[in-house]
Design a protein around this motif. Structure first.
Motif, mmCIF file in Angstrom:
data_model
loop_
_atom_site.group_PDB
_atom_site.id
_atom_site.type_symbol
_atom_site.label_atom_id
_atom_site.label_comp_id
_atom_site.label_asym_id
_atom_site.label_seq_id
_atom_site.Cartn_x
_atom_site.Cartn_y
_atom_site.Cartn_z
ATOM 1 N N LYS A 123 24.924 9.366 11.133
ATOM 2 C CA LYS A 123 23.955 8.689 10.266
ATOM 3 C C LYS A 123 23.067 9.702 9.551
ATOM 4 O O LYS A 123 22.803 9.572 8.346
ATOM 5 C CB LYS A 123 23.108 7.733 11.099
ATOM 6 N N ASP A 124 22.630 10.737 10.279
ATOM 7 C CA ASP A 124 21.794 11.768 9.661
ATOM 8 C C ASP A 124 22.578 12.563 8.627
ATOM 9 O O ASP A 124 22.048 12.908 7.558
ATOM 10 C CB ASP A 124 21.245 12.705 10.735
ATOM 11 N N VAL A 125 23.824 12.858 8.928
ATOM 12 C CA VAL A 125 24.640 13.615 7.972
ATOM 13 C C VAL A 125 24.938 12.771 6.741
ATOM 14 O O VAL A 125 24.996 13.296 5.608
ATOM 15 C CB VAL A 125 25.939 14.087 8.654
ATOM 16 N N GLY A 126 25.120 11.475 6.921
ATOM 17 C CA GLY A 126 25.369 10.611 5.773
ATOM 18 C C GLY A 126 24.237 10.661 4.769
ATOM 19 O O GLY A 126 24.471 10.632 3.546
ATOM 20 N N GLN A 127 23.012 10.762 5.239
ATOM 21 C CA GLN A 127 21.880 10.879 4.325
ATOM 22 C C GLN A 127 21.903 12.203 3.572
ATOM 23 O O GLN A 127 21.507 12.267 2.397
ATOM 24 C CB GLN A 127 20.579 10.742 5.112
ATOM 25 N N VAL A 128 22.393 13.272 4.222
ATOM 26 C CA VAL A 128 22.501 14.568 3.527
ATOM 27 C C VAL A 128 23.536 14.491 2.424
ATOM 28 O O VAL A 128 23.317 15.004 1.306
ATOM 29 C CB VAL A 128 22.861 15.667 4.543
ATOM 30 N N PHE A 129 24.667 13.865 2.670
ATOM 31 C CA PHE A 129 25.711 13.732 1.645
ATOM 32 C C PHE A 129 25.214 12.898 0.463
ATOM 33 O O PHE A 129 25.607 13.146 -0.688
ATOM 34 C CB PHE A 129 26.969 13.114 2.250
ATOM 35 N N GLN A 130 24.387 11.899 0.730
ATOM 36 C CA GLN A 130 23.908 11.041 -0.352
ATOM 37 C C GLN A 130 23.005 11.784 -1.332
ATOM 38 O O GLN A 130 22.875 11.370 -2.489
ATOM 39 C CB GLN A 130 23.166 9.847 0.243
ATOM 40 N N ARG A 131 22.405 12.860 -0.900
ATOM 41 C CA ARG A 131 21.511 13.619 -1.785
ATOM 42 C C ARG A 131 22.258 14.569 -2.722
ATOM 43 O O ARG A 131 21.631 15.223 -3.553
ATOM 44 C CB ARG A 131 20.514 14.412 -0.940
ATOM 45 N N HIS A 132 23.573 14.677 -2.583
ATOM 46 C CA HIS A 132 24.358 15.562 -3.439
ATOM 47 C C HIS A 132 25.142 14.745 -4.461
ATOM 48 O O HIS A 132 25.456 13.574 -4.220
ATOM 49 C CB HIS A 132 25.333 16.407 -2.596
ATOM 50 N N PRO A 133 25.442 15.338 -5.583
ATOM 51 C CA PRO A 133 26.208 14.621 -6.614
ATOM 52 C C PRO A 133 27.569 14.172 -6.089
ATOM 53 O O PRO A 133 28.258 14.923 -5.399
ATOM 54 C CB PRO A 133 26.359 15.665 -7.730
ATOM 55 N N ARG A 134 27.894 12.917 -6.367
ATOM 56 C CA ARG A 134 29.164 12.304 -5.960
ATOM 57 C C ARG A 134 29.345 12.285 -4.450
ATOM 58 O O ARG A 134 30.447 12.043 -3.954
ATOM 59 C CB ARG A 134 30.349 13.022 -6.617
ATOM 60 N N GLY A 135 28.292 12.556 -3.725
ATOM 61 C CA GLY A 135 28.385 12.522 -2.267
ATOM 62 C C GLY A 135 29.255 13.612 -1.691
ATOM 63 O O GLY A 135 29.812 13.440 -0.597
ATOM 64 N N GLU A 136 29.372 14.763 -2.382
ATOM 65 C CA GLU A 136 30.201 15.867 -1.920
ATOM 66 C C GLU A 136 29.356 17.133 -1.814
ATOM 67 O O GLU A 136 28.483 17.375 -2.661
ATOM 68 C CB GLU A 136 31.380 16.100 -2.863
#
Length: 636
Positions: A238-251
């Motif tokens: 769950k914590d890592v998912g929030q980190v991915f959301q802050r990057h373009p295209r989720g990558e």
């Protein structure tokens, strides 16, 4: 119906004995009575009398042997019962159940119901004292004893009575079946029930209450770590998912993958191997999406519950449960590229491979306990490698991390190798190795080193030493206090490979040491005296034989090997001042032998390099004119 019991019936119905105050002279009478009760003839007589009583008044009803019966007796009828030679017996209420003697002859019983068959074989625990029949003895709960008569015998129940349960008479008031204690079976009764295919009372409930062995003995061996709650993994994702959301295209690209390890609570330098595990075979991929990371992480953590098991799974994948030397390349290359203490290597890419090879050699020197070229999760747990790897995140000066990663240690090892490699073909032969520490090594030990008993590089030609093998040699030569160095030199001296250093093998290597000392006109011990001194120092378990275990248990192992291997260090020990109380610097005293050697020789190498630069500068000055030299001196 109340029925008077004949005097002969009371002994056969005796189920338990309790002590009451009686004269001491009567105790022997009680013992004789119990012996009479165990006789087979007595049992037969009691059985016939029981059949008459159960048949009713005026009629005799024959019962089959071991057929359970039940009669109702009043407390008044039992009170009037007497037995010859014994005091009056008062039967308290409630009366216990009748227990059939285990020594009585038996035929195949035909009980009308399982309840009746079971009831005929049960008896009650007689408190602090018990009755033994046949060969059993009487256990007394106190200094005196008394007898309690049995007032109830179970009768086979009819079909209409099977569901009514068992009843007991206690002062003309029936007891509740639920309040009765669970009967206890003796060995003979239990055997009888087993032959009849019946279960003892309460067996089903007892079986349900006893957990299986897997629950009685908790699991204590976890080869992949103790399992963690699933909530931990879910929270991490769950914590890592929030980190991915802050990057373009989720990558997330490779350069920013440290944000993922930080969110996961992992060491910083897990980022490169973790990124490689996420992209799989497509190593040219520049970014990783959250679904790809989630699949990779669930694959890594499947059946791997601690850092050691997950580290092996991350680097080796699902195909192997161990690590090889090639598995560390990605991890170490990322350290070379990103650690602040190695930024000066960015322009010297030719040294990247040598530094990585040195670190890998040091890692396997410590962790590869079996000389197999493999590192397992158990090896990682027994070492400090993962802790040192995590320390790199907080230590900007990599030379302060003495274990594995120190660049100064790499510099010392590689410079020593370069000095001995006269033709610079990255291979050392016997003549090159003989120049180490000014010919301190004996020819016989050099021959053993190059024979292949301690070399690990299978691609190295025979009689040569590669840089990978030279790392192990130098670490073993300069620090003989470690278990690995003990194994290294033990293999060299064990000529026949039988796991034992014999007197012949010790004499074989000491002869060359003795010859060199005689050439230097130095008094030394003879072969016999030297070996006797060595045996006294090691104190082996078996006389005249020294095993690897003996040397690992000995605190004088460096002296032992230097006696047969290195003439210079042997002389240094023999010529030491035993009265000297000189103490090392506090910082140096806390270091290992290898750390001290590396620190001293690194300073020597720096001084030599500075001296060479100064000579080169003076040579350049000699080519200048007098006016130019005067101007250069002014600038200095």
């Amino acid at each position: 119906m109340e029925t008077a019991i004949p005097n002969q019936l009371l002994p056969s119905t005796m189920a338990c004995v309790k002590a009451i105050p009686v004269p001491d002279s009567l105790q022997k009478v009680d013992e004789l009575f119990l012996f009479w009760l165990s006789e087979s003839s007595t049992q037969e007589l009691l059985r016939k009398e029981l059949s008459k009583v159960c048949g009713g008044s005026g009629g005799v009803r024959e019962f089959e042997e071991d057929t359970p019966v039940q009669i109702q007796l009043s407390s008044s009828s039992v009170t009037n019962v007497r037995r010859p030679g014994s005091p009056t017996v008062r039967t308290p209420s409630p009366p216990p159940l009748l227990t059939r003697s285990p020594k009585s002859p038996r035929t195949k019983p035909k009980p009308k119901s399982p309840r009746g068959a079971i009831s005929s074989l049960t008896h009650v625990n007689a408190g602090r004292a018990g009755v033994a029949t046949g060969d059993k003895e009487v256990e007394e709960g106190s200094s005196s004893s008394h007898l309690r008569a049995v007032e109830e015998v179970d009768v086979p129940q009819s079909e209409g009575q099977e569901d009514q349960g068992e009843s007991q008479v206690q002062d003309d008031a029936p007891a509740s079946p639920s309040s009765a204690k669970q009967p206890v079976l003796d060995r003979a009764d239990a055997d009888y029930l087993e032959r009849q295919g019946l279960s003892p009372p309460g067996a089903d409930a007892a079986a349900r209450s006893v957990p299986p062995p897997s629950e009685l003995i908790p699991r204590f061996y976890f080869p992949n770590g103790r399992p963690q709650p699933e909530e931990n993994t879910e929270q991490q994702l769950k914590d890592v998912g929030q980190v991915f959301q802050r990057h373009p295209r989720g990558e997330i690209p490779r350069a920013e993958f440290h944000t993922v390890t930080k969110a996961m609570g992992l060491p910083l330098y897990w980022k490169a191997p973790l990124f490689k595990a996420c992209v799989g075979k497509n190593q040219n991929q520049k970014t990783v999406s959250y679904p790809a990371f989630k699949r990779a992480w669930l694959r890594i953590t499947h059946n791997c519950h601690d850092d050691a098991a997950r580290f092996v799974r991350m680097l080796a994948g699902n195909s192997r449960s161990y690590l090889t030397e090639e598995d560390f390349d990605t991890l170490l290359q990322d350290i070379v590229d990103t650690h602040p203490g190695l930024t000066f290597l960015a322009s010297a890419t030719e040294f990247h491979a040598r530094y990585i090879e040195t670190v890998i050699g040091r890692i396997f020197y410590v962790l590869d306990k079996n000389w197999s070229g493999r590192i397992t999760a158990a090896d990682l747990r027994r070492s400090n490698f993962l802790q040192v790897l995590a320390l790199l995140e907080d230590e900007p000066d990599i030379n302060q991390v003495l274990d594995y990663f120190s660049y100064e240690h790499f510099y010392v090892i590689y410079c020593k190798f370069w000095e001995l490699d006269s033709d610079h073909d990255l291979l050392i032969d016997a003549q090159d190795l003989a120049r180490h520490t000014e010919h301190a090594l004996t020819p016989r030990i050099i021959q053993r080193i190059l024979s292949g008993v301690v070399t690990r590089d299978k691609e190295t030609p025979a009689g040569k030493l590669s840089y990978k093998d030279f790392i192990w040699f130098l670490l073993s030569e300069e620090d003989k206090t470690t278990p690995r160095s003990t194994e290294y030199w033990f293999r060299c001296m064990d000529l026949d490979g039988d796991g034992v250093l014999s007197l012949y093998e010790m004499e074989f290597f000491y002869q060359e040491v003795l010859q060199k000392l005689q050439e230097l006109n130095i008094d030394c011990l003879s072969v016999e005296n030297a070996i006797c001194q060595i045996l006294d120092m090691v104190n082996p378990k078996e006389k005249d034989k020294i095993t690897l275990r003996d040397l690992k248990a000995c605190k004088m192992t460096p002296v032992f090997f230097n006696t047969f291997v290195n003439v210079e260090k042997y002389l240094e020990y023999e010529q030491r001042d035993p009265v000297s109380t000189a103490k090392d610097d506090s910082e140096m005293a806390s270091l290992s032998d290898w750390d001290r050697y590396a620190a001293e020789h690194y300073e020597i190498l720096l001084a030599e390099e500075a001296y060479e630069k100064e000579n080169d500068f003076e040579d350049e000055d000699s080519d200048l004119g007098e006016e130019d030299r005067e101007m250069l001196d002014m600038l200095r």
